[in-house]
Design a protein around this motif. Sequence first.
Motif, PDB file in Angstrom:
ATOM      1  N   THR A 155       0.835  -1.201   0.000  1.00  0.00           N
ATOM      2  CA  THR A 155       0.000   0.000   0.000  1.00  0.00           C
ATOM      3  C   THR A 155       0.864   1.242   0.000  1.00  0.00           C
ATOM      4  N   ARG A 180      -5.817   9.923   2.647  1.00  0.00           N
ATOM      5  CA  ARG A 180      -6.244   8.808   1.819  1.00  0.00           C
ATOM      6  C   ARG A 180      -6.790   7.682   2.685  1.00  0.00           C
ATOM      7  N   SER A 182      -6.795   4.606   1.971  1.00  0.00           N
ATOM      8  CA  SER A 182      -5.908   3.450   1.991  1.00  0.00           C
ATOM      9  C   SER A 182      -4.820   3.625   3.032  1.00  0.00           C
ATOM     10  N   LEU A 185      -6.368   2.911   6.409  1.00  0.00           N
ATOM     11  CA  LEU A 185      -6.505   1.479   6.611  1.00  0.00           C
ATOM     12  C   LEU A 185      -5.157   0.838   6.866  1.00  0.00           C
ATOM     13  N   ALA A 186      -4.138   1.292   6.139  1.00  0.00           N
ATOM     14  CA  ALA A 186      -2.804   0.718   6.326  1.00  0.00           C
ATOM     15  C   ALA A 186      -2.292   1.014   7.724  1.00  0.00           C
ATOM     16  N   ALA A 312      -6.958  -1.778   1.683  1.00  0.00           N
ATOM     17  CA  ALA A 312      -6.181  -0.590   1.338  1.00  0.00           C
ATOM     18  C   ALA A 312      -5.563  -0.753  -0.045  1.00  0.00           C
ATOM     19  N   VAL A 313      -5.028  -1.946  -0.307  1.00  0.00           N
ATOM     20  CA  VAL A 313      -4.413  -2.169  -1.615  1.00  0.00           C
ATOM     21  C   VAL A 313      -5.457  -2.069  -2.720  1.00  0.00           C
ATOM     22  N   LEU A 315      -8.245  -0.512  -2.700  1.00  0.00           N
ATOM     23  CA  LEU A 315      -8.771   0.833  -2.863  1.00  0.00           C
ATOM     24  C   LEU A 315      -7.825   1.727  -3.647  1.00  0.00           C
ATOM     25  N   LEU A 316      -6.541   1.407  -3.547  1.00  0.00           N
ATOM     26  CA  LEU A 316      -5.594   2.220  -4.302  1.00  0.00           C
ATOM     27  C   LEU A 316      -5.842   2.110  -5.790  1.00  0.00           C
ATOM     28  N   SER A 319      -8.975   4.756  -6.151  1.00  0.00           N
ATOM     29  CA  SER A 319      -8.865   6.206  -6.009  1.00  0.00           C
ATOM     30  C   SER A 319      -7.836   6.793  -6.936  1.00  0.00           C
TER      31      SER A 319
ATOM     32  N   GLY C  14     -15.186   4.898   2.847  1.00  0.00           N
ATOM     33  CA  GLY C  14     -14.298   3.812   3.230  1.00  0.00           C
ATOM     34  C   GLY C  14     -14.596   3.312   4.631  1.00  0.00           C
ATOM     35  N   GLU C 128     -15.492   6.254  -7.571  1.00  0.00           N
ATOM     36  CA  GLU C 128     -15.029   5.619  -6.343  1.00  0.00           C
ATOM     37  C   GLU C 128     -16.181   5.398  -5.385  1.00  0.00           C
TER      38      GLU C 128
END
Lengths: 322, 481, 223
Positions: A155, A180, A182, A185-186, A312-313, A315-316, A319, C14, C128
Amino acid sequence: MALTLDLVLQVALQAVQMFLVVLIAPLVLGVTRRVKARIHRRIGPPLMQPYRDLWKLLHKEAVLAHNASWLYRVAPYFVFATTWVAAALVPTYATGLLFSWSADLIALVALLGTARFMLALAGMDIGTAFGGIGASREMMIASLAEPAMLLIVFTVALVAGTTQLSEIAATFVHKSVGLRVSLGLAMFALVFVAVAENARIPIDNPATHLELTMVHEAMVLEYSGRHLAMIEAAAALKLVLYFSLIICLFLPFGMATGEKTAAALTIGIGAYLVKVLVLAALLPIGETSVAKMRVFRYPVFLGGAFAAAALAVFLLFVSRGF
Amino acid sequence: MSFLIPPVDLVILLPALAIPVLAFVTNYRLGAALNVLFSGLTLAAGVSLLFAERIRTDLIIIDDFNIYLVTLTTFVGFTTSIFSASYIGHELETGRLTPTFLRFYHAMYQAMMVAMNVALVANNVGLMWVGVEVATLSTVMMVGIYRTPEAIEAAWKYFILGSVGIALAFFGTILVYLIAQEVIGEGLPAMAWDTLVANAAKFDAPLLSLAFVFLLVGYGTKVGLAPFHAWLPDAHAEGPTPISAVLSGLLLNVALYALLRFKIVMTGNAATLNVGAIMIVLGLVSLIFAGFMLYRRRDIKRLFAYSSIEHMGIATFAFGMGGPLANFAGLLHMTMHSLTKSAIFFAVGHVAQVKGTQRIAEIGGLSASHPVLAVGFALGAIAIAGLPPFGVFASEFLLVSSTFARAPLLTILLVIGLLISFGALVLRLQDILFGEPKGPVGPVKASYVPLFFHLALVLIAGLWLPEPIVQWFRAVAQQLG
Amino acid sequence: MDKLSFDIAHLLAGSMLVLSFLLLYQDRITAVLNVFALQAIALSLSVAWQSVAQGAPHLIVTALIALIVKGFIIPTALHRIVRRLEIHRGVEQVIGGGPVMLTGLGLVALSILLVQPIKEGASILTREDLAFALAVILLGLLMMITRRNAVTQIVGFMSLENGLVLAATGAKGMPLVVEVSVAFSIIIAFTVFGIFVFRIRERFDTVDVGALDRFRGEQRDQL
């Protein structure tokens, strides 16, 4: 002439980082214990106690079992060495130091993995039951935590465009990465993984010696004297390493990223010390508010970390594209 | 002709008004009579729609497609309310329903009618969705009304599956709005059918295809297409028979109507995926699957529930084939099935009441014990099996011949499916009608008028379809592409 | 400012997704209800933010409805139902924690892939947010499938509807009439559900929907 001076300065800065982490590791441990005691309405040991403990252990005799092999004797030094190298590589107060090019996140994970491997082998070396339990549990935790750790690495690397820690820190300080999801989350995942890897509640209780509740302590139960000192120092260093990692990745403000002026460096060191101590104080607060989990619940806990990192990965990819 | 209150509003307002009235009327006979009255008034409003001027606002539209469906819906709603009035007397006597439940039942009946009418006349895709959802919810309540374990299980399953389907359909609706909004702009016009159809060619094709997949799964569940049909047999078997009639005859049609509206939008855009092919596949799967399932059914209402799945499969297949003839056949089939299936359920309801059971093994010799009912039932079963001269035969024949002209291999599958179900129905018919009379043979207070009236309509349609109806169907077939 | 608003919208959506994941493996019913209430609050915050970002004041109404009805009324009602049914002490069997989480992750990946075709058009927020919304919907569906208790199945359905509302608000300019009708039908659905839970309990002496399986048509004597 100027080149040599510059080189000397670089070496000095890198050395400062290397010794900084070693020196503050027992202090961090002391702060953690003291805050925890205070939360428990006890007075708690003095802040410098871990230093005194290490000093005491270094002067004591190291007793070895009859059937201990060379592995058993070498393991504490090896573990200490690898952990120290790993901790020394994580940027603490400045980026772009002399050995920063080698501070690759994946290399870091590998170093920690090697240390853990040696420790587990050492735990099994003598053949006691505790050592076996500890080693197997440690490996189980590792098998769950490492994938999560790697996903966190991915991530962060995807956001910053590199796996080199120093450059990641520089990117995060300068480029506005924004809030972000992600990264949030990370961070969440990294905190969970850090708790698991450092043998903290709710995964393991560092103050216990009951067989049902030990993981790390079980592996090192038979060690004494200077060997134990090495291992304790390594454990403290690992804690500092994870703190530094969290700070470097998610709270990198204050680091000296550009010109290494005296002012920038002082601010860098000061900021780093403050952040580490704050984290050291927050850890026991978190620990006290939850109960230790039973072993079969570890996969749930670490699975949560894994899921957060995996999310997270994913979602990258959503976004703003890559 | 212009009316004081536009018939469109009446069609929605009348049942809506009926809900509180019926909820508070305590005398069940009065309640049933009022139910019939309100349904009759709604029917009058529905028929007068045919003569009123066409309306088009951002929320409501009356065009060729939904005008005849509204009339059909209000008509079947009316006849079913008559049937229901005679049905519930018996249910009360046997104690399966209590007067309190009956108030609830009548109120929910009208709620369902409101919702279905709203779904049919809505010009706004979101409003249509709301109509289908409320109709589903009211029928869920009614399916579970007997409170037996089986009824509750059936209602629960229907609720869960229906809700999931409707949620997916909503997501598809949102996607359609998103796609439309880029071309048409924000707000209500981007959700109106006519503007959607007019601008279909400019829409983003892959996204439209994605949206349609969601809509197909969502509304397809409500149509009862296999493999999304799991709720249908239980819901038909465990609810009161008037509800089975309405479910089969009306709700499935409304859901199919929703799908077809979206299909029209899709056909306006050449680059979308071939929805026709998907619909053909689903239709054939439903047809053949239901056909085979018909052989193992031991419960009479469940038997005809699977028959509904089969016929919806045929209709979907027809619309999937596309082209003027196949579309015409599909529309005709929808109408004929609606009338025939509700007629069958009228008969079956009384049969089950008099015999006290729904198991085919315990129903026999109907022709000896209840001749009139037997005749009605037999005619209905023959009609739904697809024998001439009934209307279902006409639509199936039209479909087979038009398919044969274009895709002979598909015709083979189609005919196989039709024959399988034909065999099953005829077998069961024999079991029920002939032989020694089994079970109670007392007289039954049945309402034969709705039953035979429906059958008469189907028969007439099979022989001679009035010109205005032909024109309508042709116009809609044209729209469907 | 645009990037910041964009990031905050993502953050809120999220968080809804993370809460959906949490819902998947909770095994105490009261915890499930509390997480659901949190998700509804996250939804209302997200919708309120969309209202600010899109300049659509009518969305505040939707946000308020979501907050009051789904963040407060429905969880409270569910808590009371759970107390009346006396199932608030039990630990529920969740079908397969690990595989379910992995499936959940797979569904998130799927929803991201599915919305790829949407071009980054006028409303950048859209793609998104739609991915998040679809993921929440699919996770709600997964929760409904993997739960054995009627109450938690309905919580799964409600969280699915949270995803629907998120998707609806992400679509710029969705007319208020539609949103209000949708909210209304959700309330009705919940009422229906509430009635049903008591009927199930009354008939089967349990809210374990496994008990209903015996009465499935296909199971009974090949009906």
